[in-house]
Design a protein around this motif. Structure first.
Motif, PDB file in Angstrom:
ATOM      1  N   ALA A   1     -13.607  17.459  15.561  1.00  0.00           N
ATOM      2  CA  ALA A   1     -13.183  16.092  15.876  1.00  0.00           C
ATOM      3  C   ALA A   1     -13.660  15.088  14.840  1.00  0.00           C
ATOM      4  O   ALA A   1     -12.943  14.144  14.503  1.00  0.00           O
ATOM      5  CB  ALA A   1     -13.680  15.700  17.268  1.00  0.00           C
ATOM      6  N   ASN A   2     -14.848  15.278  14.290  1.00  0.00           N
ATOM      7  CA  ASN A   2     -15.410  14.312  13.348  1.00  0.00           C
ATOM      8  C   ASN A   2     -14.794  14.370  11.963  1.00  0.00           C
ATOM      9  O   ASN A   2     -15.048  13.497  11.143  1.00  0.00           O
ATOM     10  CB  ASN A   2     -16.922  14.506  13.241  1.00  0.00           C
ATOM     11  N   VAL A   3     -14.020  15.372  11.667  1.00  0.00           N
ATOM     12  CA  VAL A   3     -13.437  15.495  10.334  1.00  0.00           C
ATOM     13  C   VAL A   3     -11.916  15.324  10.342  1.00  0.00           C
ATOM     14  O   VAL A   3     -11.302  15.246   9.275  1.00  0.00           O
ATOM     15  CB  VAL A   3     -13.816  16.834   9.670  1.00  0.00           C
TER      16      VAL A   3
ATOM     17  N   GLU B   1      -9.878  12.822  10.970  1.00  0.00           N
ATOM     18  CA  GLU B   1      -9.321  11.638  10.310  1.00  0.00           C
ATOM     19  C   GLU B   1      -9.357  11.783   8.788  1.00  0.00           C
ATOM     20  O   GLU B   1      -8.395  11.464   8.098  1.00  0.00           O
ATOM     21  CB  GLU B   1     -10.055  10.367  10.739  1.00  0.00           C
ATOM     22  N   GLY B   2     -10.459  12.266   8.255  1.00  0.00           N
ATOM     23  CA  GLY B   2     -10.542  12.499   6.813  1.00  0.00           C
ATOM     24  C   GLY B   2      -9.517  13.519   6.357  1.00  0.00           C
ATOM     25  O   GLY B   2      -8.881  13.354   5.309  1.00  0.00           O
ATOM     26  N   ASP B   3      -9.360  14.580   7.149  1.00  0.00           N
ATOM     27  CA  ASP B   3      -8.359  15.601   6.821  1.00  0.00           C
ATOM     28  C   ASP B   3      -6.962  14.978   6.769  1.00  0.00           C
ATOM     29  O   ASP B   3      -6.183  15.250   5.858  1.00  0.00           O
ATOM     30  CB  ASP B   3      -8.362  16.724   7.854  1.00  0.00           C
ATOM     31  N   ARG B   4      -6.655  14.131   7.734  1.00  0.00           N
ATOM     32  CA  ARG B   4      -5.342  13.470   7.785  1.00  0.00           C
ATOM     33  C   ARG B   4      -5.154  12.591   6.553  1.00  0.00           C
ATOM     34  O   ARG B   4      -4.082  12.571   5.938  1.00  0.00           O
ATOM     35  CB  ARG B   4      -5.217  12.641   9.067  1.00  0.00           C
ATOM     36  N   GLN B   5      -6.191  11.860   6.152  1.00  0.00           N
ATOM     37  CA  GLN B   5      -6.089  10.998   4.973  1.00  0.00           C
ATOM     38  C   GLN B   5      -5.836  11.815   3.706  1.00  0.00           C
ATOM     39  O   GLN B   5      -5.063  11.402   2.839  1.00  0.00           O
ATOM     40  CB  GLN B   5      -7.358  10.165   4.820  1.00  0.00           C
ATOM     41  N   ILE B   6      -6.484  12.960   3.608  1.00  0.00           N
ATOM     42  CA  ILE B   6      -6.282  13.824   2.446  1.00  0.00           C
ATOM     43  C   ILE B   6      -4.843  14.329   2.414  1.00  0.00           C
ATOM     44  O   ILE B   6      -4.180  14.294   1.372  1.00  0.00           O
ATOM     45  CB  ILE B   6      -7.284  14.996   2.442  1.00  0.00           C
TER      46      ILE B   6
ATOM     47  N   VAL C   1      -7.549  12.372  -8.452  1.00  0.00           N
ATOM     48  CA  VAL C   1      -8.584  13.273  -7.936  1.00  0.00           C
ATOM     49  C   VAL C   1      -9.535  12.512  -7.025  1.00  0.00           C
ATOM     50  O   VAL C   1      -9.880  12.981  -5.936  1.00  0.00           O
ATOM     51  CB  VAL C   1      -9.340  13.962  -9.091  1.00  0.00           C
ATOM     52  N   LYS C   2      -9.952  11.337  -7.443  1.00  0.00           N
ATOM     53  CA  LYS C   2     -10.848  10.523  -6.608  1.00  0.00           C
ATOM     54  C   LYS C   2     -10.192  10.195  -5.271  1.00  0.00           C
ATOM     55  O   LYS C   2     -10.837  10.253  -4.226  1.00  0.00           O
ATOM     56  CB  LYS C   2     -11.244   9.246  -7.338  1.00  0.00           C
ATOM     57  N   ALA C   3      -8.906   9.829  -5.307  1.00  0.00           N
ATOM     58  CA  ALA C   3      -8.190   9.511  -4.070  1.00  0.00           C
ATOM     59  C   ALA C   3      -8.078  10.729  -3.156  1.00  0.00           C
ATOM     60  O   ALA C   3      -8.162  10.604  -1.925  1.00  0.00           O
ATOM     61  CB  ALA C   3      -6.802   8.956  -4.390  1.00  0.00           C
ATOM     62  N   LEU C   4      -7.892  11.906  -3.738  1.00  0.00           N
ATOM     63  CA  LEU C   4      -7.804  13.128  -2.938  1.00  0.00           C
ATOM     64  C   LEU C   4      -9.151  13.517  -2.341  1.00  0.00           C
ATOM     65  O   LEU C   4      -9.225  14.011  -1.210  1.00  0.00           O
ATOM     66  CB  LEU C   4      -7.279  14.286  -3.800  1.00  0.00           C
ATOM     67  N   GLU C   5     -10.220  13.320  -3.084  1.00  0.00           N
ATOM     68  CA  GLU C   5     -11.539  13.784  -2.652  1.00  0.00           C
ATOM     69  C   GLU C   5     -12.308  12.776  -1.801  1.00  0.00           C
ATOM     70  O   GLU C   5     -13.169  13.171  -1.020  1.00  0.00           O
ATOM     71  CB  GLU C   5     -12.367  14.175  -3.875  1.00  0.00           C
ATOM     72  N   ALA C   6     -12.027  11.497  -1.939  1.00  0.00           N
ATOM     73  CA  ALA C   6     -12.818  10.464  -1.266  1.00  0.00           C
ATOM     74  C   ALA C   6     -12.886  10.600   0.260  1.00  0.00           C
ATOM     75  O   ALA C   6     -13.961  10.438   0.837  1.00  0.00           O
ATOM     76  CB  ALA C   6     -12.313   9.080  -1.655  1.00  0.00           C
ATOM     77  N   PRO C   7     -11.792  10.921   0.948  1.00  0.00           N
ATOM     78  CA  PRO C   7     -11.867  10.978   2.415  1.00  0.00           C
ATOM     79  C   PRO C   7     -12.588  12.212   2.972  1.00  0.00           C
ATOM     80  O   PRO C   7     -12.818  12.299   4.171  1.00  0.00           O
ATOM     81  CB  PRO C   7     -10.403  11.017   2.859  1.00  0.00           C
ATOM     82  N   TYR C   8     -12.958  13.151   2.114  1.00  0.00           N
ATOM     83  CA  TYR C   8     -13.531  14.411   2.610  1.00  0.00           C
ATOM     84  C   TYR C   8     -14.859  14.178   3.317  1.00  0.00           C
ATOM     85  O   TYR C   8     -15.721  13.455   2.844  1.00  0.00           O
ATOM     86  CB  TYR C   8     -13.742  15.403   1.459  1.00  0.00           C
ATOM     87  N   ALA C   9     -14.995  14.836   4.454  1.00  0.00           N
ATOM     88  CA  ALA C   9     -16.264  14.858   5.190  1.00  0.00           C
ATOM     89  C   ALA C   9     -16.665  16.320   5.354  1.00  0.00           C
ATOM     90  O   ALA C   9     -15.803  17.176   5.562  1.00  0.00           O
ATOM     91  CB  ALA C   9     -16.093  14.207   6.562  1.00  0.00           C
TER      92      ALA C   9
END
Length: 144
Positions: free
Chosen positions: A60-62, A64-69, A127-135
């Motif tokens: 559950a905690n990841v 949203e980040g996954d969706r952003q990626i 690359v920064k945009a792809l990696e930034a949301p990662y948790a």
């Protein structure tokens, strides 16, 4: 080393990839991309209700980040007018520790996307945009 590395699961970057690099071990991660528009982030498949609820709570905690990626992959693919799979593979291929991804091709288009990804050079901003949301994702072990 055959492991699991992709844009939404990068846990191997902390220890395993540096170890493989330092020891000269080839890394051939599975590179299956399952992130089309509207993709479900639910994990699992044939699992009991209890396992499904536990898995949903763990991730559950990841989510949203996954969706952003996934959304960012789509935006980059759209701007470049290429399939999402090429963006995801291009990101993986730029990692010096990765020897070659296992693409699991089941259709000719999968092979075409894999070959075309070799020519996709992502910018540092992409690359920064792809990696930034990662948790960081929980590592719960293997269940059969």
């Amino acid at each position: 080393m055959q492991n699991f590395v992709n844009l939404i699961y990068r846990e191997e970057e902390r220890e395993m990839l540096p170890l493989c690099k330092s020891e000269g071990i080839g890394v051939i991660p599975g590179a299956r991309w399952r992130g089309p528009a509207g993709a479900s982030l639910e994990r699992g498949g044939d699992e009991s209700l209890r396992e499904g609820l536990v898995r949903a709570r763990i991730y559950a905690n990841v989510a949203e980040g996954d969706r952003q990626i996934i959304d960012e992959v789509g935006e980059i693919a759209s701007r470049r007018n290429i399939p999402r799979a090429q963006v995801a593979l291009a990101w993986l291929l730029r990692k010096p520790e990765i020897t070659a991804p296992i693409i699991g091709a089941t259709k000719p288009q999968h092979l075409q996307d894999a070959a075309a990804a070799l020519d996709v050079q992502l910018t540092e901003d992409e690359v920064k945009a792809l990696e930034a949301p990662y948790a960081p994702h929980p590592v719960a072990g293997i269940s059969w």
